[in-house]
Design an enzyme around this catalytic site. Structure first.
Site, PDB file in Angstrom:
ATOM      1  N   GLN A 137     -21.901  -7.009   7.326  1.00 45.17           N
ATOM      2  CA  GLN A 137     -21.143  -6.646   6.829  1.00 45.17           C
ATOM      3  C   GLN A 137     -20.147  -5.892   6.559  1.00 45.17           C
ATOM      4  OE1 GLN A 137     -19.435  -8.020   9.616  1.00 45.17           O
ATOM      5  NE2 GLN A 137     -21.126  -9.393  11.362  1.00 45.17           N
ATOM      6  N   CYS A 193      -7.166   3.570  -2.027  1.00 46.47           N
ATOM      7  CA  CYS A 193      -7.146   2.242  -0.647  1.00 46.47           C
ATOM      8  C   CYS A 193      -8.062   1.124  -1.664  1.00 46.47           C
ATOM      9  CB  CYS A 193      -7.910   3.053  -0.054  1.00 46.47           C
ATOM     10  SG  CYS A 193      -7.859   1.970   2.248  1.00 46.47           S
ATOM     11  N   CYS A 219     -17.513  -9.789  17.324  1.00 47.11           N
ATOM     12  CA  CYS A 219     -16.460  -9.065  16.908  1.00 47.11           C
ATOM     13  C   CYS A 219     -15.500  -8.432  18.278  1.00 47.11           C
ATOM     14  CB  CYS A 219     -16.428  -7.646  16.009  1.00 47.11           C
ATOM     15  SG  CYS A 219     -17.342  -6.298  16.402  1.00 47.11           S
ATOM     16  N   CYS A 233       1.198  -1.166  -0.504  1.00 41.59           N
ATOM     17  CA  CYS A 233       0.084  -0.194  -0.159  1.00 41.59           C
ATOM     18  C   CYS A 233       0.598   1.094  -0.278  1.00 41.59           C
ATOM     19  CB  CYS A 233      -0.790   0.025   1.477  1.00 41.59           C
ATOM     20  SG  CYS A 233      -2.055   1.322   1.544  1.00 41.59           S
TER      21      CYS A 233
END
Length: 374
Positions: free
Chosen positions: A212, A88, A333, A3
């Protein structure tokens, strides 16, 4: 995953970017097992459900910065200036294709980005969701209705630029505080929900509803829960914190004569009802807008909970502990709150567990546990 934003220090949100993915997955599995060791010593752990390392996010929640002529979509730096992240790498391809066109649309509409330091401007956030069919939901989070005419006038051009645009809305967020959206939503498109095809079901997402952010892993999570439900063969199912009905609609074998979902968001509950209408036997499904944690009765053959990070808490855990449910599926989570909740329900014994890697490149993890009454 490579990235450029991370390497340049412009964005460090993906804190595990430099850790090989196999190591990320192994560490998350070890962390989950350790967190639940005392309350789930005898649980059988399945292999972790892995994700794609990149291109997995179906939803982007971008802060809008820069100027009306040259807006940025991404995050805000420590100086509250916009950092553009439109390339991104963890976002799905459908989102990446849409970001430059949405930035152009913001400029064409003349929408002034909100300046946090000066408390001026209108457009705070851009929230974009893409479906498996590459349809889009776009939400403009603004301070007031002042620029609503400009957004309405710009819709024909936006639709021409984005043929997959299905839902467009404006969220009103007048307060100067660190929350993503306000309470009021104005839908500008003819369609008010985004269809999300998951496994053999189509879930209908209203703008203000949770889903999600990793579609492929969510599908795996629902398949796992459905497999457990098939083994249990419950006569009744209660899904608490049901959202748009993902678990309830998947965990409804023929044996389940009644399937009830409870969700605090009225919009999400309505989306779940819409999804149930497409099934052969919609009459057995009931979805209610109510506080899942405040239900006086939580009895069913199978109870499913998928709470926020804080978990279900002591009050609901006590009701489940002393209730009649033979089985519980808990999707979490946050393994810390999960461990605390399981400790409050000693009569429900964890039998099986599996980690689902919803958020590669970060330490976040989703864990599903099947519990059986002793």
């Amino acid at each position: 995953m490579q990235c450029d934003y991370f390497s340049a220090g412009r964005c460090r949100s993906c804190t595990l970017m430099e850790v090989p993915y196999a190591r990320q997955l192994a560490d998350k599995q070890a962390n989950a097992r350790a967190a639940l060791a005392e309350v789930a010593a005898d649980v059988r752990w399945a292999e972790p459900f892995a994700s794609s390392e990149s291109g997995y996010r179906n939803k982007a929640k971008w802060a809008v910065g820069g100027t009306a002529v040259n807006p940025t979509i991404g995050i805000l730096g420590r100086d509250f200036q916009g950092i553009d992240l439109r390339r991104c790498g963890i976002c799905e391809p459908g989102l990446l294709a849409a970001f430059p066109l949405l930035a152009d649309a913001i400029a064409a509409m003349g929408l002034a980005p909100y300046d946090v330091a000066r408390r001026s401007g209108e457009l705070k956030y851009l929230i974009v969701t893409v479906s498996p069919e590459d349809e889009l939901m776009v939400r403009f989070v603004v301070r007031s209705t002042r620029q609503l005419p400009a957004i309405r006038d710009g819709l024909p051009g936006l639709r021409q630029a984005l043929p997959g645009l299905a839902v467009v809305s404006v969220n009103l967020h007048p307060e100067h505080k660190a929350v993503l959206e306000g309470a009021d939503e104005i839908v500008l498109s003819d369609r008010a929900t985004l269809p999300m095809r998951i496994n053999d079901l189509t879930l209908h997402l209203p703008p203000r509803s949770f889903f999600q952010t990793n579609t492929a892993v969510a599908a795996g999570l629902y398949r796992q829960a459905a497999g457990w439900a098939d083994e249990i063969s419950p006569g009744s199912v209660l899904d608490l914190y049901c959202g748009v009905g993902g678990f309830a609609l998947h965990c409804a074998p023929a044996s389940a004569r009644s399937v009830r979902g409870i969700e605090v968001s009225a919009d999400a509950a309505a989306g779940a009802r819409d999804s149930a209408l497409a099934l052969p036997d919609p009459a057995r499904f009931t979805f209610e807008a109510a506080d899942a944690g405040g239900q006086p009765e939580v009895d069913a053959d199978l109870v499913i909970v998928n709470p926020p990070r804080r978990g279900i808490g002591a009050a609901l855990a006590e009701k489940l502990e002393h209730g009649s449910a033979g089985h519980l599926i808990y999707s979490s989570c946050n393994v810390t709150s999960l461990a605390a909740d399981l400790a409050r329900m000693p009569s429900l014994r964890p039998r099986q567990a599996r980690l689902f890697d919803m958020f590669p490149q970060t330490a976040h993890q989703e864990v599903a546990v099947l519990l059986e009454r002793r």
